[in-house]
Every structure is written in structure tokens, then in C-alpha cells.
Design an enzyme around this catalytic site. Structure first.
Site, short mmCIF file in Angstrom:
data_model
loop_
_atom_site.label_atom_id
_atom_site.label_comp_id
_atom_site.label_asym_id
_atom_site.label_seq_id
_atom_site.Cartn_x
_atom_site.Cartn_y
_atom_site.Cartn_z
N ARG A 43 -37.77 75.42 -26.98
CA ARG A 43 -37.89 73.97 -26.80
C ARG A 43 -37.37 73.20 -28.01
O ARG A 43 -36.78 72.13 -27.86
CB ARG A 43 -39.34 73.62 -26.50
CG ARG A 43 -39.73 74.21 -25.15
CD ARG A 43 -40.99 73.62 -24.66
NE ARG A 43 -41.30 74.16 -23.35
CZ ARG A 43 -42.43 73.94 -22.73
NH1 ARG A 43 -43.34 73.18 -23.30
NH2 ARG A 43 -42.66 74.45 -21.55
N ASP A 152 -50.50 59.45 -21.46
CA ASP A 152 -50.01 60.76 -21.93
C ASP A 152 -49.57 60.57 -23.38
O ASP A 152 -49.29 59.45 -23.81
CB ASP A 152 -48.83 61.23 -21.07
CG ASP A 152 -48.66 62.75 -21.12
OD1 ASP A 152 -49.08 63.43 -20.17
OD2 ASP A 152 -48.13 63.25 -22.14
C1 LIG Z 1 -49.58 70.25 -17.49
S1 LIG Z 1 -49.57 68.50 -17.68
C2 LIG Z 1 -50.88 68.03 -16.58
C3 LIG Z 1 -50.48 66.88 -15.67
C4 LIG Z 1 -51.52 66.49 -14.62
N1 LIG Z 1 -52.74 66.08 -15.23
C5 LIG Z 1 -51.75 67.61 -13.64
O1 LIG Z 1 -52.79 68.25 -13.68
O2 LIG Z 1 -50.87 67.87 -12.82
C6 LIG Z 1 -50.35 68.32 -19.29
C7 LIG Z 1 -50.06 66.96 -19.92
O3 LIG Z 1 -50.94 66.78 -21.03
C8 LIG Z 1 -50.25 66.04 -22.00
N2 LIG Z 1 -50.89 66.18 -23.32
C9 LIG Z 1 -50.88 67.27 -24.15
N3 LIG Z 1 -51.51 66.99 -25.29
C10 LIG Z 1 -51.95 65.70 -25.19
C11 LIG Z 1 -52.67 64.84 -26.07
N4 LIG Z 1 -53.07 65.23 -27.28
N5 LIG Z 1 -52.94 63.58 -25.64
C12 LIG Z 1 -52.53 63.17 -24.41
N6 LIG Z 1 -51.85 63.93 -23.55
C13 LIG Z 1 -51.56 65.19 -23.94
C14 LIG Z 1 -48.85 66.63 -21.95
O4 LIG Z 1 -47.89 65.76 -22.51
C15 LIG Z 1 -48.65 66.86 -20.46
O5 LIG Z 1 -47.95 65.81 -19.85
#
Ligand SMILES: C[S@@+](CC[C@H](N)C(=O)[O-])C[C@H]1O[C@@H](n2cnc3c(N)ncnc32)[C@H](O)[C@@H]1O
Length: 282
Positions: A43, A152
Site C-alpha cells: 500500500r 471516517d
Molecule cells: C472495513 S471498513 C468498514 C466499513 C463499514 N462500516 C462496513 O462495515 O461495511 C473500516 C473503516 O474504518 C475506518 N477507520 C479505521 N480507523 C479509523 C479511525 N481511527 N477513525 C475512524 N475511522 C477509521 C477505515 O478508514 C475504513 O473505512
């Protein structure tokens, strides 16, 4: 023993890898172990290429120098954004059939017509739009003040979420009735794409919020969806986060988490009311 791993072009030393893990942990709470070394390489190699750098050492030096914008790019590159419409469909059914009727009754009794839902870690927006659809389809909520906050940490993915444009195949599993009600199919040069209808976007607010940092909003929220996000955090951060969710939820508010996540041993401020569905106690 120092292990230097050379891939096709860039060298990634243990020292640089450990520095990147610490930085990403510090910035976003995301826990990276040596098992994620190849993921980190793949990445971030794209970032190195985009910046015209020749080594991870140069990239780490840039970050060490305090380049805040690059720290955001670095976190953006590492986050895992996999998501889809109506993921874990039983959550949306439970919301529609159990949570909303009860909530509306309680609110009406209290003389309120306000409902707040938070999609925390919304990625490219599918979760927030799925919530929006369920809420918009409740005839009794038509004249209510209903909002979905979708947040996010990843600024790039939020831009995609705001645009609300997806590949046609991403809505294949959405019911035909919902597909034709809430999406517009692209034609001509937009063939193969769909866009979310503006009226669905109206009450959905996308904002950048890092769950690890202080939050700009105060709530209270009636429902929080934070699914498939905390798996990337260490237990201490998970514990703190669930405690903060309890603090910002209204009394008896609901928390929905991902299928492989649990509050077991992390919080006693919730009780389990369905598969990965929790309700705040008190
Ligand atoms: C796998 S996706 C989940 C999306 C959705 N909630 C679902 O279940 O389909 C995880 C998301 O968490 C976000 N994320 C990771 N660390 C984070 C943080 N410290 N604060 C806010 N969002 C975060 C990532 O950018 C990503 O878009």
C-alpha cells in the site's frame, strides 16, 4: 536480528517498518503486526512512487520531518475500506422491525420527533446510504428531523462516499424495488455506474472524524453502527471507544458492531439484544 526485506524496488528495513507501524497506531489507533508487513509494503509503495521516492527510509524521513499532510495520505493508504450495501442484512432488518417502531413510540411519548444515527467508520458510504434507505422508507418518519452522520478517518474514501457513485454490480444484491427507488442508472459515458438519488443524500452528513481523537459532535445518538472497524484497534482502544459510544448514545440507545467483533470483556455498559446488536444499559 535485523531482517531487511527487499521487494521488487524498495527496501523496507525492520526499523522503518516499526516506525510506520508506530506512526499509524498513533495516528489512527490501527494495530499492525509483522503479519501485515506485505500489506504495508504494497500500500505504501504506491505512495513512494507517487512522490518519486527511492526508499522507505526517504519516506519515513519525510514523515519524521512532520509532514502532516503526508501522515493523512499514509493513514488513507493503510485503511481497509471493504464494504457493501446492506452488509449483514439482519442488522438493517432489526433496525427496521424492532428498533425504529419502539424508538418512535418512545419519542412520541416524550414529545420528540428527532432521530440521530451515526455510521462510524462509514468507508465509501454504502452503510450510511443503506441506513438512509431504511429510515426514508418508514412512512411514519416522513415529517421527523432525521439525520445520519457518517464519518471516517480516511479523507479519500469520504470523497467517494459523498459522490455516491458506484459500479452497477455493487447494487446487484440490493432488492429490485430499492434499486429502482433509490438509484439512478448511468447511461452513455456513465454506463455501468449508478448514483444515489439526491433526495437520499439530503439527510446524510459525511465528515472526517478520527475515532481515536476527541469528537466534534456531542450527540446524543439513538443508534450507532460501528461495524468492521474496531478489529483494527488494540483492546485498550476498543475498550475506550465502547465507553465513549456509551457516553454519546441516548439512554437505551443501540450499538451495532461487525460480525467478528464483540464487547465481551470490554464493556459492561451494554447488553446483547441480538447477534452483534447491543443496547446501552440505562
Ligand atoms: C472495513 S471498513 C468498514 C466499513 C463499514 N462500516 C462496513 O462495515 O461495511 C473500516 C473503516 O474504518 C475506518 N477507520 C479505521 N480507523 C479509523 C479511525 N481511527 N477513525 C475512524 N475511522 C477509521 C477505515 O478508514 C475504513 O473505512
Amino acid at each position: 536480528m535485523q531482517q531487511n526485506v527487499t521487494f521488487s524496488r524498495f527496501e523496507l528495513t525492520d526499523e522503518d517498518f516499526n516506525y510506520l507501524c508506530a506512526l499509524i497506531g498513533d495516528q489512527a489507533g490501527i494495530r499492525l503486526t509483522s503479519a501485515k508487513r506485505e500489506l504495508v509494503y504494497a500500500r505504501l509503495a504506491k505512495r513512494l512512487r507517487a512522490l518519486g521516492l527511492r526508499s522507505f527510509r526517504q519516506y519515513c524521513d519525510l514523515l519524521r520531518g512532520g509532514d502532516e499532510e503526508e501522515k493523512v495520505h499514509c493513514v488513507n493508504a493503510i485503511t481497509t475500506n471493504v464494504t457493501f450495501f446492506f452488509r449483514e442484512a439482519h442488522h438493517f432488518e432489526y433496525l427496521e422491525q424492532t428498533v425504529l417502531p419502539e424508538l418512535m413510540e418512545e419519542k412520541i411519548r416524550a414529545g420528540s420527533r428527532r432521530l440521530r444515527v451515526w455510521s462510524a467508520g462509514c468507508s465509501s458510504g454504502e452503510e450510511a446510504y443503506s441506513l438512509g434507505i431504511v429510515l426514508r422508507e418508514q412512512p411514519a418518519l416522513q415529517n421527523w428531523d432525521v439525520r445520519v452522520l457518517a464519518t471516517d478517518v480516511d479523507t479519500h474514501i469520504l470523497e467517494r462516499a459523498r459522490r455516491g457513485i458506484y459500479d452497477l454490480k455493487q447494487i446487484e444484491k440490493v432488492s429490485p424495488a430499492r434499486r429502482s427507488r433509490w438509484f439512478r442508472v448511468g447511461i452513455g459515458r456513465n454506463e455501468g455506474l449508478v448514483s444515489v438519488l439526491p433526495e437520499l443524500k439530503e439527510r446524510i452528513y459525511f465528515r472526517q472524524v478520527n475515532l481515536k481523537e476527541p469528537w466534534p459532535m456531542h450527540g446524543p445518538f439513538d443508534v450507532i453502527f460501528c461495524r468492521n472497524v474496531v478489529i483494527y484497534f488494540d483492546r485498550e482502544m476498543q475498550r475506550k471507544l465502547f465507553d465513549r459510544f456509551a457516553g454519546i448514545l441516548s439512554s437505551n440507545g443501540h450499538l451495532f458492531i461487525g460480525h467478528s467483533e464483540s464487547l465481551f470483556g470490554l464493556s459492561n455498559r451494554f447488553r446483547l439484544v441480538g447477534p452483534t446488536i447491543y443496547r446501552k444499559t440505562g
